[in-house]
Design an enzyme around this catalytic site. Structure first.
Site, PDB file in Angstrom:
ATOM      1  N   ASP A 312      41.955  23.484 -27.592  1.00 23.97           N
ATOM      2  CA  ASP A 312      42.057  23.596 -29.040  1.00 23.97           C
ATOM      3  C   ASP A 312      42.694  24.914 -29.466  1.00 23.97           C
ATOM      4  O   ASP A 312      42.499  25.954 -28.833  1.00 23.97           O
ATOM      5  CB  ASP A 312      40.648  23.498 -29.646  1.00 23.97           C
ATOM      6  N   GLU A 365      46.889  21.962 -27.784  1.00 25.80           N
ATOM      7  CA  GLU A 365      47.128  21.749 -29.212  1.00 25.80           C
ATOM      8  C   GLU A 365      47.860  22.994 -29.702  1.00 25.80           C
ATOM      9  O   GLU A 365      47.244  23.979 -30.104  1.00 25.80           O
ATOM     10  CB  GLU A 365      45.821  21.549 -29.987  1.00 25.80           C
TER      11      GLU A 365
END
Length: 673
Positions: A312, A365
């Protein structure tokens, strides 16, 4: 004060050295709470890194949280405190009582705890994670590179996918009974679970952690999560975990000022603070922090058998100015905005993970244009093997949300992503971030009438599934969740009682089945060899068409998409291979809630030059639809079964494809296929 040995003395110095070098890859085996037997006495050994503490003790529920009653012993010149305490049983609540240099007493949860109390309580729990009997050996043995395999990921939040009638949460074990049949029915190859590390606030969705080694107790105990992953693997479903090394929560019991000083975070507030999120960044310059984080990545793969991690907020790690205003950040030593320490950490992370797990999926990401995210570290890349294609997602959703009369002027949003679609190994993400905070659900982004929204959604999903790149769809998108994700309640499953949603659900199921079966949609995903435009420039009619190719010419597919609510009659395209073509998918079929405009006969090519080819064919394009054609091997011109029947007839082919596809590809660590 006596020094109690942590482990065998001849090995202890090596472990300490590796930890302080950032290379203790399984630091969770040394730090934290571990059951042991010494001198025929059973108990737990507690070890914590707190180099600037004056005293460290074990605060227990049984000693009234008075940690000074159970002091830990300091291992000289190591920063470690440790002690074996007999009589401690599994399930005991504990924290570390730390006396700081300024005389303040603080209670901290164990950074390496394997289990924690259910929020809002914050104590760590002694837990043994050894001894689970895994039954997923067959799955683990057959793992290979996914570059030329189908990869269709269902992203989900465990707490809001489904809930019990009284609103309470399903456990990990209960979820296995619900989730496995559903994923199999819908033909997803993998499931990605939003962060499961312990977190204090439900509405952070797990992205603001306090217990990086503790699976959240909201859904049960550690071995219950093992059971869920094990069950998914036995069903042939891969399992990915959303992992958050970019920051951590500021809660008092967590990592912030752990020993009274900035230990896990940067000491410089301009580097540490993430003002937009109210969290703290890890200090990637510290080798001990790297040992903590890299061990954590390996921990989820070793102890819980996760097949990979979606990492993330990578951009927030790489950019010193990420979501900061002037005066809130400083540049690096060369005057740039790159966080060199974070770059080095990510490269070390990926190098290490692939050493242990060559076929792991490490997905970044990364929302900027940072170069070479999926290139190998030895070639200057970050070393991931996949990157979320945020550019494709932003451009495509911008186009799909546009009113029909605006689409001609935005046609470039469909064509430009092809230019860079092979610059990295991409996953196309239709994730949770796109259906929250007023962005509306995917279905409700579609313009037009109620019926046109569903037609547009089917065409959009078809475009998503046929564009180069692996796939990720957030839960609810598959049946047309109408309002955006409700992060405090379950999905609106009652919508499946309505024809429009039930038909969309069927379309997604059969589209997924077609994706898994058709090699052209994934075999050359990361090469221009797998893609060719037919009509990129028909902006006047908002139609695009292209070819998806596999390694064999017979696998080639022709894809045509009409993004206007207008039927295009006798639409002609040039084709490379003359012959008879079959419509293998038409989103306008009545089975899917469409108007029923289909091409139900074999379509012959004609010797009419078009689009640079000697042969062409013509067909009817329904409004707001995707049509997929494949060259037919039958000799006679005959009607084919309506719509989805052509999909259903090939289940045997799909099974054979899966069987063949798992034993031929060699490992490829963080490189392009």
């Amino acid at each position: 004060m006596a020094i109690e040995p942590l482990t065998q003395p001849d090995k202890l110095s090596d472990l300490i050295y590796l930890f302080h070098e950032g290379n203790l890859h399984h630091s969770y085996r040394m730090l934290g709470a571990h059951p042991e037997t010494r001198d025929h006495r059973q108990g737990f050994r507690f070890t914590v890194w707190a180099p600037n503490a004056v005293e460290v003790g074990l605060a227990l529920d049984r000693n009234g949280w008075q940690g000074e009653k159970e002091p830990l012993y300091k291992i000289p010149e190591s920063g470690f405190w440790s002690r074996f305490i007999p009589g401690i049983e599994e399930g005991t609540l504990y924290k570390f009582r730390i006396l700081t240099e300024d005389g303040t007493e603080i209670l901290k949860a164990d950074p390496y705890a394997f289990e924690a109390e259910v929020r809002p309580r914050t104590a760590s729990i002694t837990s043994s994670i050894e001894g689970y009997k895994w039954n997923d050996g067959a799955w683990r043995r057959k793992q290979r590179s996914m570059y030329n395999k189908p990869l269709h990921i269902y992203e989900m939040h465990l707490g809001t996918w489904k809930r019990k009638g009284d609103g309470s949460l399903y456990s990990y074990r209960e979820m296995a009974d619900l989730l496995v049949p559903y994923l199999l029915e819908m033909n997803y190859t993998h499931v990605e679970m939003m962060p499961l590390s312990e977190h204090p606030y439900d509405l952070s969705w797990g992205y603001q952690n306090t217990g990086f080694y503790a699976p959240t107790s909201r859904y049960g105990q550690p071995k219950d999560l093992m059971y869920l992953v094990d069950t998914l693997h036995q069903a042939g479903i891969g399992v990915l975990l959303d992992w958050v090394p970019a920051h951590f929560a500021k809660d008092a019991h967590g990592l912030r000022l752990f020993d009274g000083t900035p230990l896990f975070e940067y000491a410089d507030p301009m580097l540490a603070e993430k003002p937009g999120w109210g969290t703290l960044s890890f200090d990637y310059s510290k080798p001990e922090v790297r040992s903590f984080l890299i061990s954590n990545a390996l921990y989820w793969m070793e102890m819980y058998h996760f097949d990979g991690l979606r990492v993330d907020a990578v951009t927030s790690m790489l950019r010193l100015d990420f979501e900061k205003q002037p005066g809130q950040y400083r540049t690096n030593d060369e005057g740039g905005l790159e966080n060199k320490e974070a770059v080095a950490f990510l490269q070390q992370l990926n190098t290490t993970v692939f050493e242990y797990y060559p076929y792991a999926l490490m997905m970044a990401e990364e929302s900027s244009a940072w170069p070479m995210v999926t290139m190998p570290v030895d070639k200057g890349g970050l070393g991931f093997n996949y990157k979320w294609n945020m550019g494709w997602m932003n451009d495509t959703l911008d186009y799909m949300e546009s009113d029909f009369h605006e689409r001609a002027s935005k046609h470039h949003l469909l064509t430009f992503p092809v230019v860079y679609s092979f610059s990295e190994n991409y996953v196309l993400p239709l994730s949770h971030d796109e259906v929250v905070h007023g962005k509306k659900s995917l279905l409700n982004k579609m313009p037009g009438s109620y019926e046109q929204k569903f037609a547009g959604m089917r065409a959009f999903l078809g475009y998503f599934m046929t564009f180069p790149g692996k796939k990720l769809l957030f839960m609810g998108g598959e049946f047309g969740q109408f309002i955006e994700w409700k992060d405090e309640d379950q999905l609106d499953w009652f919508l499946l009682d309505y024809d429009s949603h039930r038909n969309l659900h069927k379309f997604e199921r059969e589209l997924s089945e077609l994706y898994v079966r058709e090699k052209a949609l994934w075999e050359l995903d990361h090469s221009f060899d797998g893609y060719e435009w037919i009509t990129p420039d028909d902006q006047g009619q908002s139609v695009i068409s292209y070819v998806r190719k596999g390694k064999k010419p017979a696998d080639t597919l022709l894809v045509l998409i009409n993004f206007q609510p207008v039927k295009r009659e006798r639409y002609r395209i040039g084709v490379m291979r003359p012959g008879m073509y079959t419509e293998i998918l038409n989103s306008d079929h009545s089975d899917y809630g469409g108007s029923g405009i289909i091409n139900d006969m074999l379509i012959p090519t004609e010797k009419i030059p078009f689009h640079g080819h000697a042969n062409s064919l013509e067909l009817d394009l329904p409004p707001l639809s995707i049509v997929i054609l494949k060259k037919n091997t039958r000799r006679k011109t005959e009607p084919i079964a309506e719509g989805s029947a052509s999909v259903k007839s090939r289940k045997k082919t799909e099974k054979n494809t899966e069987k063949k596809g798992n034993s031929t590809t060699k490992p490829n660590r963080g490189t392009k296929a």
